[in-house]
Scaffold this motif. Structure first.
Motif, PDB file in Angstrom:
ATOM      1  N   UNK A 284       0.972  -1.121  -0.152  1.00  0.00           N
ATOM      2  CA  UNK A 284      -0.101  -0.149   0.035  1.00  0.00           C
ATOM      3  C   UNK A 284       0.847   1.165   0.048  1.00  0.00           C
ATOM      4  N   UNK A 285       0.511   2.354  -0.455  1.00  0.00           N
ATOM      5  CA  UNK A 285       0.906   3.554  -0.382  1.00  0.00           C
ATOM      6  C   UNK A 285      -0.191   4.716  -0.490  1.00  0.00           C
ATOM      7  N   UNK A 286      -0.081   5.898   0.111  1.00  0.00           N
ATOM      8  CA  UNK A 286      -1.018   6.884   0.027  1.00  0.00           C
ATOM      9  C   UNK A 286      -1.179   7.824  -1.229  1.00  0.00           C
ATOM     10  N   UNK A 287      -2.093   7.952  -1.725  1.00  0.00           N
ATOM     11  CA  UNK A 287      -2.062   8.738  -3.064  1.00  0.00           C
ATOM     12  C   UNK A 287      -2.339  10.091  -2.843  1.00  0.00           C
ATOM     13  N   UNK A 288      -3.035  10.442  -1.743  1.00  0.00           N
ATOM     14  CA  UNK A 288      -3.624  11.893  -1.531  1.00  0.00           C
ATOM     15  C   UNK A 288      -2.350  12.792  -0.655  1.00  0.00           C
ATOM     16  N   UNK A 289      -2.609  13.981  -1.035  1.00  0.00           N
ATOM     17  CA  UNK A 289      -1.481  14.801  -0.540  1.00  0.00           C
ATOM     18  C   UNK A 289      -0.171  14.391  -0.444  1.00  0.00           C
ATOM     19  N   UNK A 290       0.598  14.998   0.920  1.00  0.00           N
ATOM     20  CA  UNK A 290       2.239  14.550   0.777  1.00  0.00           C
ATOM     21  C   UNK A 290       2.285  13.675   1.689  1.00  0.00           C
ATOM     22  N   UNK A 291       1.563  12.603   2.094  1.00  0.00           N
ATOM     23  CA  UNK A 291       1.880  11.430   3.154  1.00  0.00           C
ATOM     24  C   UNK A 291       2.898  10.758   2.565  1.00  0.00           C
ATOM     25  N   UNK A 292       3.048  10.381   1.353  1.00  0.00           N
ATOM     26  CA  UNK A 292       3.786   9.324   1.034  1.00  0.00           C
ATOM     27  C   UNK A 292       5.224  10.035   0.814  1.00  0.00           C
ATOM     28  N   UNK A 293       5.279  11.225   0.164  1.00  0.00           N
ATOM     29  CA  UNK A 293       6.325  11.896   0.019  1.00  0.00           C
ATOM     30  C   UNK A 293       7.186  12.211   1.237  1.00  0.00           C
ATOM     31  N   UNK A 294       6.525  12.723   2.299  1.00  0.00           N
ATOM     32  CA  UNK A 294       7.013  12.978   3.547  1.00  0.00           C
ATOM     33  C   UNK A 294       7.114  11.874   4.445  1.00  0.00           C
ATOM     34  N   UNK A 295       6.882  10.622   4.073  1.00  0.00           N
ATOM     35  CA  UNK A 295       7.070   9.337   5.184  1.00  0.00           C
ATOM     36  C   UNK A 295       8.307   8.805   4.704  1.00  0.00           C
TER      37      UNK A 295
ATOM     38  N   UNK B 122     -12.865  -2.912  11.697  1.00  0.00           N
ATOM     39  CA  UNK B 122     -13.090  -1.414  11.802  1.00  0.00           C
ATOM     40  C   UNK B 122     -12.009  -0.702  10.780  1.00  0.00           C
ATOM     41  N   UNK B 123     -10.536  -0.848  11.236  1.00  0.00           N
ATOM     42  CA  UNK B 123      -9.717  -0.538  10.215  1.00  0.00           C
ATOM     43  C   UNK B 123      -9.863  -0.878   8.904  1.00  0.00           C
ATOM     44  N   UNK B 124      -9.984  -2.152   8.693  1.00  0.00           N
ATOM     45  CA  UNK B 124     -10.152  -2.650   7.444  1.00  0.00           C
ATOM     46  C   UNK B 124     -11.241  -1.965   6.314  1.00  0.00           C
ATOM     47  N   UNK B 125     -12.515  -1.642   7.328  1.00  0.00           N
ATOM     48  CA  UNK B 125     -13.452  -1.032   6.538  1.00  0.00           C
ATOM     49  C   UNK B 125     -12.905   0.415   6.033  1.00  0.00           C
ATOM     50  N   UNK B 126     -12.219   0.894   6.902  1.00  0.00           N
ATOM     51  CA  UNK B 126     -11.865   2.469   6.715  1.00  0.00           C
ATOM     52  C   UNK B 126     -11.071   2.425   5.704  1.00  0.00           C
ATOM     53  N   UNK B 127      -9.733   1.475   5.626  1.00  0.00           N
ATOM     54  CA  UNK B 127      -8.740   1.662   4.485  1.00  0.00           C
ATOM     55  C   UNK B 127      -9.764   0.963   3.200  1.00  0.00           C
ATOM     56  N   UNK B 128     -10.459   0.095   3.103  1.00  0.00           N
ATOM     57  CA  UNK B 128     -11.245  -0.371   1.959  1.00  0.00           C
ATOM     58  C   UNK B 128     -12.047   1.090   1.409  1.00  0.00           C
ATOM     59  N   UNK B 129     -12.570   1.754   2.353  1.00  0.00           N
ATOM     60  CA  UNK B 129     -13.281   2.886   1.976  1.00  0.00           C
ATOM     61  C   UNK B 129     -12.359   3.848   1.109  1.00  0.00           C
ATOM     62  N   UNK B 130     -11.410   4.365   1.899  1.00  0.00           N
ATOM     63  CA  UNK B 130     -10.341   5.196   1.225  1.00  0.00           C
ATOM     64  C   UNK B 130      -9.862   4.655  -0.103  1.00  0.00           C
ATOM     65  N   UNK B 131      -9.680   3.421  -0.177  1.00  0.00           N
ATOM     66  CA  UNK B 131      -9.117   2.613  -1.248  1.00  0.00           C
ATOM     67  C   UNK B 131     -10.286   2.733  -2.671  1.00  0.00           C
ATOM     68  N   UNK B 132     -11.378   2.840  -2.439  1.00  0.00           N
ATOM     69  CA  UNK B 132     -12.516   2.675  -3.274  1.00  0.00           C
ATOM     70  C   UNK B 132     -12.808   4.325  -3.642  1.00  0.00           C
ATOM     71  N   UNK B 133     -12.295   5.177  -2.831  1.00  0.00           N
ATOM     72  CA  UNK B 133     -12.177   6.685  -3.084  1.00  0.00           C
ATOM     73  C   UNK B 133     -11.060   7.289  -3.686  1.00  0.00           C
ATOM     74  N   UNK B 134     -10.158   6.058  -4.129  1.00  0.00           N
ATOM     75  CA  UNK B 134      -8.951   6.621  -4.598  1.00  0.00           C
ATOM     76  C   UNK B 134      -7.937   7.258  -4.058  1.00  0.00           C
ATOM     77  N   UNK B 135      -7.935   7.238  -2.699  1.00  0.00           N
ATOM     78  CA  UNK B 135      -7.303   7.777  -1.569  1.00  0.00           C
ATOM     79  C   UNK B 135      -5.851   6.936  -1.367  1.00  0.00           C
ATOM     80  N   UNK B 136      -6.146   5.574  -1.738  1.00  0.00           N
ATOM     81  CA  UNK B 136      -5.196   4.891  -0.977  1.00  0.00           C
ATOM     82  C   UNK B 136      -4.917   3.916  -2.459  1.00  0.00           C
ATOM     83  N   UNK B 137      -3.458   3.465  -2.484  1.00  0.00           N
ATOM     84  CA  UNK B 137      -3.358   2.315  -3.550  1.00  0.00           C
ATOM     85  C   UNK B 137      -3.091   1.114  -2.749  1.00  0.00           C
TER      86      UNK B 137
END
Length: 431
Positions: A60-71, A295-310
């Motif tokens: 996984x990686x974060x698609x939105x904002x600068x989270x991936x670049x700054x991590x 709970x965290x699996x549902x949160x992460x899956x929702x973010x993936x479906x919204x294109x916020x995560x890979x």
């Protein structure tokens, strides 16, 4: 804090021995990772001998904002902490944060509580630095709320044990994130990196680990240091500094040689690096996540479906391969070290039984030499600081590492060749 740059416990007379045993992650073997996972985790659909229980595993990686670049890798830890804060599911994040200004000689990181997204972002990156959590847990006990705790496996295990002892902690620590761990380093390791980069211990103001750049492969550990009175960070390759290669074990805490939990098996979710051929040369970084919370699996899956995560599904075998070095040292190597303790009649913690093949003579030599590097570096750095001469440390460590590096290269040569061939083939398939 000892002269070795390690914390040692101040055992208050008011705390009973039985409480100490139940709280310490290396004692009271009946409260092992398996038992605690069964007590606290709701994500136990599958299990493996390396990962413990899990619901799902992904690269996984974060698609939105600068989270991936700054991590330091894919940005998933900081993103998830910020997301839980942003959505009001927690009131604070308990995690390691930079000490600013750091006192002469450190420590440079300490546990604290972030209560805003900006505070979470400011503490991003990996922190290969010893910390302790007594102060921050006092704050949690004094301040009601819901908290996310982030830590290496033994810290999460300690939190789980404390949750069985104190109902306030059980109620207030709502989520836990485990960080895949090779071992913990003393403060002196940070000082040695700075000194090797030209900044003496008393002049080191700040240190950052795992710097990123297009010319820095994901598996190459570069660090940055800042001297007192300067605003500029100097970036160096850790491999160029005596004792700087992380996995050689310089100034490793001695307890780490008797830990068998690589991936934080008691945590709701674990995050590490996806050290797989298709990802490990990508300088932008890629996380491996092991989810044990519905709970965290549902949160992460929702973010993936919204294109916020890979997210790319991984098998348990791939996840274990992504941290294969850690598992060799913590399972095969642990069995060898325990065997030595028993043969010498020395005390050792009681660990979970794992079926492992006896290590080859070469692997036994590697495990022995790593322990030598750890002990020699620990003592040599104290002598170097007393003498005011970095070469007292560097010379001792280089001599200790020469045989280790040769043995490791001989052992790893077939594996390195295989990884590079698989990387070339995966590039061909993508093109």
């Amino acid at each position: 804090m000892t002269p070795y740059g390690e914390y040692e416990p101040d055992l208050a007379a008011t705390v009973s021995p039985s409480q100490l045993e139940k709280a310490c992650p290396f004692l009271a073997p009946e409260l092992d990772e398996d038992r605690l996972a069964e007590t606290f985790l709701d994500g136990r659909e599958q299990s493996s001998r390396e990962l413990g229980y899990y619901n799902s595993i992904s690269a996984a990686h974060v698609e939105e904002a600068e989270w991936r670049a700054n991590g330091s890798s894919g940005g998933m830890v900081s993103w998830l902490a910020a997301e839980l804060l942003r959505t009001g599911q927690i009131d604070g994040v308990i995690h390691a944060r930079p000490v600013s200004p750091a006192p002469p000689g450190g420590p440079f990181y300490t546990y604290g509580i972030s209560r805003t997204v900006d505070d979470v972002a400011a503490a991003a990156h990996s922190h290969y630095h010893v910390v302790e959590m007594s102060g921050v847990l006092e704050e949690v006990l004094e301040t009601p709320g819901r908290y996310l705790f982030i830590g290496v496996p033994c810290f999460v295990k300690a939190i789980r044990r404390l949750q069985t002892l104190d109902p306030r902690l059980n109620e207030r620590i709502a989520f836990t994130i485990g960080l895949v761990c090779g071992h913990l380093k003393s403060v002196n390791w940070s000082l040695s990196l700075g000194w090797g980069a030209g900044v003496p211990p008393e002049e080191l103001a700040a240190i950052r680990f795992r710097e990123k750049g297009e010319d820095i492969p994901a598996k190459s550990y570069h660090f940055a240091v800042r001297a007192r009175g300067s605003d500029d960070f100097l970036v160096h390759d850790a491999a160029s500094i005596a004792g700087g290669r992380f996995n050689t074990g310089a100034m490793m805490l001695r307890a780490c040689d008797f830990c068998d939990d690589v991936v934080g098996e008691t945590a709701d979710l674990t995050v590490g690096d996806a050290w797989l051929p298709e990802y490990q040369f990508d300088w932008r970084g890629k996380n491996m996540i092991v989810i044990r919370s519905a709970h965290l699996e549902a949160l992460i899956q929702a973010a993936f479906n919204a294109g916020r995560l890979s997210l790319t599904p991984l098998s348990a075998r791939q996840a274990a391969d992504a941290q294969s070095g850690g598992f060799r040292h913590r399972r095969e190597g642990l069995a060898y070290r325990l065997e030595g303790k028993k043969a010498r009649g020395e005390w050792h913690p009681v660990k979970r039984p794992f079926k492992v093949r006896p290590p080859s003579p070469l692997r036994r030599l590697i495990y022995t030499l790593r322990q030598e590097v750890s002990l020699i570096s620990r003592e040599a750095f104290v002598r170097a600081r007393s003498a005011g001469n970095f070469e007292v440390y560097a010379g001792s460590v280089r001599r200790a590492m020469q045989r280790l590096r040769f043995a490791e290269l001989v052992s790893a040569a077939p594996r390195i060749l295989s990884v590079r061939i698989r990387h070339v083939l995966s590039k061909d398939r993508r093109s």
